[in-house]
Design a protein around this motif. Structure first.
Motif: not given
Length: 692
Positions: A309, A313, A323, A325, A339-342, A347, A349, A381
């Motif tokens: 994570q 991030q 983003g 992942d 795990h992802e951060y966009t 999403s 996930l 996406r």
């Protein structure tokens, strides 16, 4: 004199006056306390005790008030000066700059907190006795949970040597300021802190340190910013040098004046080369700073989820992409996005995709190489440009890391290098995290097996005690019946070779039953000692009278085996306060072993002597020597030295383990010495029960 200099002088003068008045007030209070201490010397012990406790509490509170009050004065003056500067249109940089305008004699001047100072009080050994809320938040804990813990638990492992060295100096009365050290929060996250420490002294004995005050500050962000600023300054210097070099080159050819109108081609080429190198240097410094920021955060945890994570991030925020992942590969050749951060992207996930279908045509990722491509047809996406980097090491593929941009853009060389470095760091961190988890699982499993073993050893003796006792009673009744019909007791008094079959079989049955009873009793005794439920009954023992009584039952046994048993008791031996039952079992076990393992015609010597407020009792037997390889295991449970029992009596292997536990329970020690064909066990016990 400038306005800033006038304000600085005013600030220093006002602050100095206030602190001088404060010091005078505290000095008067200390003088009054000293007078009260002198007054208590005239009182009786009964009247003196409650007053002394109150005076010690007042002394400690007075020292605390002095530190806190001086800090509040400094904060108030800092606020007033900041308001004045703002009102006059001046630029105020920081509380630390304002503090540096005044004196720096106080131990907490070097710490300029933005809200409330982080503050701890420990004893001289570093055990936390008091902590305010700011310190607890800094260590990711609560003030109540910090109490009783050692401060060294919150120090990074590689900094603990320095911590113990500084702690030794603090215990001698030293004052430490601006001590930079690596610290760890309760969850294991590392950060860089600055400590300022001052001793707390006893009023009656000013040279004695009774505690330590600790002031903490987290400078992780400040330190990182200073590194970035330093790199930026280095870059600016390089740029200045390059521009000067270019100017000198142009001036040497006499073309600097009309450069804008007619610049020679080779000078233009030189300028372009210098600009490209400058830009490359800027990019390299930026890359170094970003990579260090991310890798430091990956290194500070052993939680696989937190590692991944943090990676997605930080890459998203540092590179400014849409983003990021990460997917972990499964044994069935599928990949799960874990795990992802966009920023604005849908999403994905938890999505599971087939590796074979996803990379049917392009196998670069599975071969450990990055690649980038575009989704022109909207998918999960949308229409995006993708950079895919493998997470792998020498043991194989672990997963992959995907970064997303708008489909009009491509990933440049810097972004690709940074993503590759982060993916490599993730692979290392994941392997370490999994190894740590596997080790912890093994430790938990071993603890479980140990508990099961202990439960078994606790249950079996109770289950065996009743049937073994019944067997013993039946054997005794059988002996009485056989004696009445066949004269068993007369047969048993004969040498073993002349006994009839009934007597030989009965003798074997009786001995094996006694052996099982001893094993059950030893197991029950071990359980009692292991749970520490057996209380001590302390009595005064005169060794000159008591020791011969303990040895008396072994005299006949030694004579039957043709052994010489001697007793040497030092005259005027002081009385020993001890549990005579436990001490008797210790000596009986040592004498039993001595008789069991000593060959014929050899000697056993029991010695008692005084040695430095302790009594030492030793059992020495000749004719036998324990090998060096066996000495370390001699006190283990159920361990028996092979081929050393000339009488073939056998044993449970618990005797010496029980002896060691009983000796420790009495506050003593036991030592083994074996050389020159002799073996000696020495038990050392304190004379007074207060030393137990």
């Amino acid at each position: 004199m400038s306005n800033s200099a006038v304000r600085a002088a005013w600030f220093k003068r006002v602050r100095g006056a206030m602190i001088n008045d404060l010091d005078q007030l505290f000095e008067d209070s200390q003088q009054r306390l000293q007078e009260l201490w002198q007054y208590t010397e005239e009182l009786s012990e009964l009247e003196k005790q409650p007053i002394v406790e109150v005076l010690e509490q007042l002394s400690s509170q007075l020292q605390e008030m002095q530190v806190v009050t001086r800090y509040q004065i400094r904060q108030k003056l800092a606020t007033n000066t900041r308001v004045e500067l703002v009102a006059q249109g001046q630029h105020y940089q920081s509380d630390q700059e304002l503090h540096r305008q005044g004196d720096s004699d106080d131990p907490i001047v070097a710490i300029a907190p933005s809200y409330e100072i982080a503050y701890l009080v420990t004893n001289p050994q570093g055990v936390i006795l008091e902590a305010n809320r700011t310190a607890a938040q800094l260590l990711d804990n609560s003030p109540e949970c910090l109490l009783g813990n050692s401060l060294v638990e919150f120090v990074a492992a590689d900094a603990r040597g320095d911590f113990h060295a500084q702690l030794s100096a603090l215990q001698q009365g030293a004052v430490v300021k601006n001590w930079e050290i690596g610290l760890a929060k309760a969850q294991g996250e590392l950060f860089t802190g600055v400590l300022s420490v001052e001793p707390v002294r006893q009023v009656q004995q000013p040279h004695q340190v009774v505690g330590l005050r600790w002031f903490l500050e987290d400078i992780t962000e400040t330190k990182y910013n200073s590194v970035v600023c330093l790199n930026q300054r280095k870059l600016e210097c390089v740029q200045d040098d390059l521009e000067n070099l270019l100017a000198e080159s142009l001036e040497s050819e006499g073309e600097l004046a009309d450069e804008t109108e007619c610049e020679a081609p080779h000078n233009m080429l030189l300028r372009q080369t210098l600009l490209r190198r400058t830009w490359a240097l800027q990019r390299a410094l930026k890359f170094e700073a970003m990579l260090k920021l991310i890798t430091d955060k990956l290194r500070d945890t052993l939680d696989e989820n937190q590692i991944l994570q943090t990676a997605v991030q930080e890459l998203t925020l540092v590179l400014g992409v849409e983003g990021c992942d990460t997917a972990l590969y499964n044994a069935d050749r599928t990949a799960t996005i874990t795990h992802e951060y966009t920023i604005g992207l849908p999403s994905a996930l938890g999505e599971v995709v087939s590796i074979d279908n996803l990379f049917a045509e392009d196998t670069q990722l599975l071969q450990g190489a990055y690649f980038q491509f575009c989704y022109l047809v909207p998918g999960i996406r949308g229409q995006v440009a993708i950079l895919a980097c493998p997470i792998f090491d020498n043991q194989g593929m672990l997963g992959d890391l995907w970064l997303y941009k708008r489909h009009e853009e491509a990933f440049n060389e810097l972004e690709i290098r940074l993503a590759q470095q982060v993916a490599s760091g993730c692979a290392i961190a994941i392997r370490q995290a999994r190894l740590y988890q596997a080790t912890r699982s093994q430790v938990v499993e071993l603890e479980k097996l140990t508990r099961l073993k202990d439960d078994f050893l606790s249950t079996v003796p109770h289950e065996l005690r009743s049937p073994v006792a019944n067997m013993k009673m039946a054997i005794q009744m059988l002996g009485i019946a056989l004696n009445k019909d066949h004269g068993l007791f007369a047969e048993l008094s004969k040498p073993p070779a002349k006994r009839n079959k009934v007597a030989r079989y009965f003798h074997i049955l009786h001995n094996e039953c006694e052996r099982e009873i001893n094993l059950v009793n030893d197991l029950l005794e071990w359980q009692k000692l292991d749970t520490e439920v057996q209380p001590l009954v302390l009595t005064t023992i005169e060794m000159l009278e008591w020791l011969p009584k303990v040895i008396e039952p072994f005299v006949q046994q030694a004579q039957e085996r043709q052994l010489n048993l001697e007793i040497n008791i030092e005259p005027e031996l002081p009385p020993l306060v001890c549990d005579h039952a436990s001490l008797g079992r210790i000596l009986s076990e040592l004498l039993t072993n001595a008789c069991k393992y000593t060959p014929t015609q050899e000697k056993i010597v029991v010695t008692a002597r005084a040695a430095q407020a302790r009594i030492e009792v030793s059992v020495n037997n000749t004719g036998v020597e324990i090998p060096a390889s066996e000495r370390e295991r001699i006190f283990e449970k159920f361990y028996r030295i092979p081929s050393t029992d000339p009488w073939k009596q056998g044993g449970t292997g618990l005797g010496l383990a029980l002896v060691q536990k009983r000796v420790a329970l009495l506050g003593g020690t036991i030592q083994l010495e074996s050389s020159a064909n002799q073996t000696c066990f020495t038990v050392s016990l304190p004379l007074k029960p207060s030393e137990l």
